[in-house]
Scaffold this motif. Structure first.
Motif, PDB file in Angstrom:
ATOM      1  N   LEU A  64       0.860  -1.193   0.000  1.00  0.00           N
ATOM      2  CA  LEU A  64       0.000   0.000   0.000  1.00  0.00           C
ATOM      3  C   LEU A  64       0.890   1.235   0.000  1.00  0.00           C
ATOM      4  O   LEU A  64       1.732   1.387   0.883  1.00  0.00           O
ATOM      5  CB  LEU A  64      -0.909  -0.022   1.245  1.00  0.00           C
ATOM      6  CG  LEU A  64      -1.864   1.155   1.414  1.00  0.00           C
ATOM      7  CD1 LEU A  64      -2.809   1.312   0.232  1.00  0.00           C
ATOM      8  CD2 LEU A  64      -2.675   1.005   2.704  1.00  0.00           C
ATOM      9  N   LYS A  88      -6.571  -8.757   6.816  1.00  0.00           N
ATOM     10  CA  LYS A  88      -7.845  -8.226   6.312  1.00  0.00           C
ATOM     11  C   LYS A  88      -7.955  -8.433   4.802  1.00  0.00           C
ATOM     12  O   LYS A  88      -8.984  -8.847   4.273  1.00  0.00           O
ATOM     13  CB  LYS A  88      -7.941  -6.720   6.621  1.00  0.00           C
ATOM     14  CG  LYS A  88      -8.619  -6.412   7.950  1.00  0.00           C
ATOM     15  CD  LYS A  88      -8.384  -4.986   8.405  1.00  0.00           C
ATOM     16  CE  LYS A  88      -9.263  -3.924   7.805  1.00  0.00           C
ATOM     17  NZ  LYS A  88      -9.026  -2.591   8.414  1.00  0.00           N
ATOM     18  N   ASN A 115      -3.250   4.921  -2.771  1.00  0.00           N
ATOM     19  CA  ASN A 115      -4.388   5.753  -2.372  1.00  0.00           C
ATOM     20  C   ASN A 115      -4.100   7.211  -2.699  1.00  0.00           C
ATOM     21  O   ASN A 115      -3.095   7.752  -2.228  1.00  0.00           O
ATOM     22  CB  ASN A 115      -4.580   5.680  -0.844  1.00  0.00           C
ATOM     23  CG  ASN A 115      -5.353   4.459  -0.407  1.00  0.00           C
ATOM     24  OD1 ASN A 115      -6.084   3.867  -1.189  1.00  0.00           O
ATOM     25  ND2 ASN A 115      -5.197   4.104   0.844  1.00  0.00           N
ATOM     26  N   PRO A 147      -6.375  10.716   1.850  1.00  0.00           N
ATOM     27  CA  PRO A 147      -5.832  10.507   3.197  1.00  0.00           C
ATOM     28  C   PRO A 147      -6.463   9.263   3.831  1.00  0.00           C
ATOM     29  O   PRO A 147      -7.676   9.072   3.728  1.00  0.00           O
ATOM     30  CB  PRO A 147      -6.250  11.762   3.955  1.00  0.00           C
ATOM     31  CG  PRO A 147      -6.697  12.749   2.931  1.00  0.00           C
ATOM     32  CD  PRO A 147      -7.125  11.961   1.736  1.00  0.00           C
ATOM     33  N   ALA A 182      -7.895   6.663   6.669  1.00  0.00           N
ATOM     34  CA  ALA A 182      -8.527   6.569   7.992  1.00  0.00           C
ATOM     35  C   ALA A 182      -8.719   7.917   8.675  1.00  0.00           C
ATOM     36  O   ALA A 182      -8.506   8.065   9.865  1.00  0.00           O
ATOM     37  CB  ALA A 182      -7.744   5.617   8.889  1.00  0.00           C
ATOM     38  N   ALA A 213     -12.906   8.269   3.602  1.00  0.00           N
ATOM     39  CA  ALA A 213     -13.424   7.070   2.930  1.00  0.00           C
ATOM     40  C   ALA A 213     -12.404   6.321   2.088  1.00  0.00           C
ATOM     41  O   ALA A 213     -12.677   5.902   0.977  1.00  0.00           O
ATOM     42  CB  ALA A 213     -14.657   7.414   2.103  1.00  0.00           C
ATOM     43  N   GLY A 223     -10.733   1.954  -1.642  1.00  0.00           N
ATOM     44  CA  GLY A 223      -9.765   0.864  -1.528  1.00  0.00           C
ATOM     45  C   GLY A 223     -10.379  -0.484  -1.866  1.00  0.00           C
ATOM     46  O   GLY A 223      -9.846  -1.223  -2.701  1.00  0.00           O
ATOM     47  N   TYR A 224     -11.503  -0.803  -1.247  1.00  0.00           N
ATOM     48  CA  TYR A 224     -12.098  -2.116  -1.503  1.00  0.00           C
ATOM     49  C   TYR A 224     -12.847  -2.179  -2.832  1.00  0.00           C
ATOM     50  O   TYR A 224     -12.936  -3.250  -3.441  1.00  0.00           O
ATOM     51  CB  TYR A 224     -12.983  -2.562  -0.340  1.00  0.00           C
ATOM     52  CG  TYR A 224     -12.143  -3.193   0.750  1.00  0.00           C
ATOM     53  CD1 TYR A 224     -11.681  -4.496   0.622  1.00  0.00           C
ATOM     54  CD2 TYR A 224     -11.763  -2.474   1.866  1.00  0.00           C
ATOM     55  CE1 TYR A 224     -10.873  -5.075   1.589  1.00  0.00           C
ATOM     56  CE2 TYR A 224     -10.956  -3.033   2.851  1.00  0.00           C
ATOM     57  CZ  TYR A 224     -10.515  -4.340   2.703  1.00  0.00           C
ATOM     58  OH  TYR A 224      -9.707  -4.915   3.654  1.00  0.00           O
ATOM     59  N   LYS A 265      -7.858   8.356  12.819  1.00  0.00           N
ATOM     60  CA  LYS A 265      -8.880   8.385  13.870  1.00  0.00           C
ATOM     61  C   LYS A 265      -8.697   7.248  14.872  1.00  0.00           C
ATOM     62  O   LYS A 265      -8.130   6.203  14.544  1.00  0.00           O
ATOM     63  CB  LYS A 265     -10.254   8.331  13.239  1.00  0.00           C
ATOM     64  CG  LYS A 265     -10.526   7.088  12.437  1.00  0.00           C
ATOM     65  CD  LYS A 265     -11.715   7.320  11.536  1.00  0.00           C
ATOM     66  CE  LYS A 265     -11.949   6.167  10.603  1.00  0.00           C
ATOM     67  NZ  LYS A 265     -12.802   6.503   9.494  1.00  0.00           N
ATOM     68  N   LEU A 283     -12.143   3.218  14.485  1.00  0.00           N
ATOM     69  CA  LEU A 283     -12.454   2.976  13.065  1.00  0.00           C
ATOM     70  C   LEU A 283     -13.959   2.815  12.892  1.00  0.00           C
ATOM     71  O   LEU A 283     -14.660   2.413  13.829  1.00  0.00           O
ATOM     72  CB  LEU A 283     -11.724   1.726  12.575  1.00  0.00           C
ATOM     73  CG  LEU A 283     -10.201   1.835  12.460  1.00  0.00           C
ATOM     74  CD1 LEU A 283      -9.588   0.493  12.088  1.00  0.00           C
ATOM     75  CD2 LEU A 283      -9.781   2.889  11.432  1.00  0.00           C
ATOM     76  N   SER A 284     -14.457   3.085  11.688  1.00  0.00           N
ATOM     77  CA  SER A 284     -15.918   3.018  11.488  1.00  0.00           C
ATOM     78  C   SER A 284     -16.480   1.645  11.852  1.00  0.00           C
ATOM     79  O   SER A 284     -17.547   1.539  12.427  1.00  0.00           O
ATOM     80  CB  SER A 284     -16.323   3.390  10.068  1.00  0.00           C
ATOM     81  OG  SER A 284     -15.272   3.423   9.180  1.00  0.00           O
TER      82      SER A 284
HETATM   83  P1  ADP Z   1     -11.560   5.971   6.098  1.00  0.00           P
HETATM   84  O1  ADP Z   1     -12.479   5.286   5.134  1.00  0.00           O
HETATM   85  O2  ADP Z   1     -12.126   7.152   6.759  1.00  0.00           O
HETATM   86  O3  ADP Z   1     -10.239   6.267   5.494  1.00  0.00           O
HETATM   87  P2  ADP Z   1     -11.942   3.528   7.475  1.00  0.00           P
HETATM   88  O4  ADP Z   1     -11.803   3.200   8.915  1.00  0.00           O
HETATM   89  O5  ADP Z   1     -13.309   3.380   6.895  1.00  0.00           O
HETATM   90  O6  ADP Z   1     -11.350   4.967   7.269  1.00  0.00           O
HETATM   91  O7  ADP Z   1     -10.963   2.639   6.644  1.00  0.00           O
HETATM   92  C1  ADP Z   1      -9.573   2.686   6.749  1.00  0.00           C
HETATM   93  C2  ADP Z   1      -9.113   1.286   6.400  1.00  0.00           C
HETATM   94  O8  ADP Z   1      -9.378   1.027   5.030  1.00  0.00           O
HETATM   95  C3  ADP Z   1      -7.619   1.074   6.522  1.00  0.00           C
HETATM   96  O9  ADP Z   1      -7.273   0.804   7.851  1.00  0.00           O
HETATM   97  C4  ADP Z   1      -7.411  -0.097   5.617  1.00  0.00           C
HETATM   98  O10 ADP Z   1      -7.728  -1.305   6.272  1.00  0.00           O
HETATM   99  C5  ADP Z   1      -8.463   0.088   4.534  1.00  0.00           C
HETATM  100  N1  ADP Z   1      -7.839   0.613   3.321  1.00  0.00           N
HETATM  101  C6  ADP Z   1      -7.386   1.848   3.094  1.00  0.00           C
HETATM  102  N2  ADP Z   1      -6.864   1.953   1.853  1.00  0.00           N
HETATM  103  C7  ADP Z   1      -6.997   0.736   1.277  1.00  0.00           C
HETATM  104  C8  ADP Z   1      -6.635   0.210  -0.013  1.00  0.00           C
HETATM  105  N3  ADP Z   1      -6.070   0.972  -0.946  1.00  0.00           N
HETATM  106  N4  ADP Z   1      -6.923  -1.084  -0.267  1.00  0.00           N
HETATM  107  C9  ADP Z   1      -7.524  -1.845   0.672  1.00  0.00           C
HETATM  108  N5  ADP Z   1      -7.859  -1.409   1.909  1.00  0.00           N
HETATM  109  C10 ADP Z   1      -7.598  -0.131   2.212  1.00  0.00           C
END
Ligand code: ADP
Ligand code: DP6
Length: 326
Positions: free
Chosen positions: A58, A70, A94, A97, A99, A103, A108-109, A187, A190-191
């Protein structure tokens, strides 16, 4: 086979807050979002028989074992649904920014689901892709589409009727979103953890479920008639209602910082003065301000004067999933 996809983040106008099934990521309510054009994730996936385990890079760095677990759990779902048996090399960047309530998990997913499914050689519909992305992070189900999107909670226990659907395409209604960064800190809650705690312990959660159903009806009406005032009032109220549930949780928690509240107050004051804008906040301290094109510059000028504001990213409504050349 290798594939690469780009997905944009989305911001919920009617929030997803609560799961009825943690494993399948089935929500307790429908939610509604707009996809943004500024923040996105590019992810490439290659299944490779020589790998002994999945690899996840990442932003140029190998992630820690918790993050890798995960991603591997998500790739297991892809493997189960497609018959793929090999491990994968995942490389993701990404442009958002992480977490901080911007979003990153949604883009990401969504990007990971799209690239992984394509890399297995599967040719699936957007609906099926939304269902797969959902099982990585609920909000990712909405990032498959551009424009205005509704994620339908469905009623089936297996999630077969739980997916996002497009409501309006990207260029149907030109709204603007000022994404206001007050902090870059990651944060604390986490959500995923925050919504679980709220469902399990907050006495306000039942009130949330009643309120969100009514808010959704109003928001959809506002969208179909392009009634900005109705949409704005509804989205701001819905965000406040979501955040109110966290104060009732045990232990209680709050995503806002004093800087968050300053921006919220300022948006309300500017509205009184004729700059029509409404705020929404996800699971973090940063604020998104929704407005119409003719008020954007005035709001930018005024909100940049606040000492708590670190950066403002002006966004427009963005597109859905795209596949990139390798
Ligand atoms: P936010 O959506 O506000 O950034 P979330 O708590 O919803 O915060 O999600 C952050 C989490 O998303 C990270 O801890 C990581 O597990 C996952 N994530 C972030 N970027 C990616 C990515 N490019 N691919 C897969 N998972 C990611
Ligand atoms: C407040 O989609 O990040 O942003 O499904 O557990 O990964 P998981 O949660 P996530 O939650 C988003 C919550 C929210 C509201 C929203 O985007 O609808």
């Amino acid at each position: 086979m290798k594939a690469k996809a780009r997905a944009y983040t989305n911001i919920a106008l009617i929030k997803y807050w609560g799961k009825r099934d943690e494993l399948l990521f089935l929500p307790t309510n429908n939610s509604l979002s707009i996809t943004l054009d500024k923040f996105y994730t590019d992810t490439s996936v290659e299944f490779d028989a020589s790998l002994k385990q999945d690899q996840f890079i990442l932003d140029g760095q190998h992630v820690d074992s918790k993050e890798l677990k995960k991603i591997s759990a998500f790739l297991d779902k892809v493997r189960t649904s497609t018959g793929e048996v090999r491990f994968a090399r995942v490389d993701s960047v990404n442009h958002v920014p992480i977490a901080a309530g911007f979003a990153s998990s949604a883009s990401g997913y969504a990007a990971l689901a799209a690239a992984a499914m394509k890399a297995t050689g599967s040719n699936i519909s957007k609906r099926e892709l939304s269902q797969m992305a959902r099982q990585g992070s609920g909000s990712a189900s909405r990032s498959i589409y551009g424009g205005f999107v509704e994620w339908q909670m469905g009623v089936q226990p297996d999630g077969s009727d739980c997916y996002a659907v497009p409501l309006l395409p990207q260029d149907a209604w030109d709204l603007r979103v000022l994404s206001i960064e007050v902090t870059h800190e990651v944060k604390k809650v986490l959500s995923r953890e925050g919504m679980k705690r709220t469902v399990e312990t907050s006495p306000f959660f039942t009130g949330w479920l009643e309120a969100v159903a009514a808010d959704l009806i109003e928001a959809k009406q506002a969208i179909s008639t392009r009634d900005f005032t109705l949409l704005g009032e509804t989205l701001e109220r819905n965000a406040l209602r979501m955040h109110a549930t966290t104060l009732g949780a045990e232990p209680p928690f709050m995503y806002w910082q004093s800087s968050t509240v300053k921006v919220m107050e300022s948006v309300q004051a500017l509205r009184q003065e004729g700059l029509e804008a409404y705020f929404t906040i996800d699971a973090g301290p940063n604020v998104k301000v929704v407005c119409q094109p003719h008020d954007e510059q005035g709001l930018l000028n005024e909100l940049s004067k606040l000492d708590v504001v670190k950066h403002i990213y002006p966004c427009r409504i963005g597109p859905g999933i795209t596949y990139l050349d390798l």
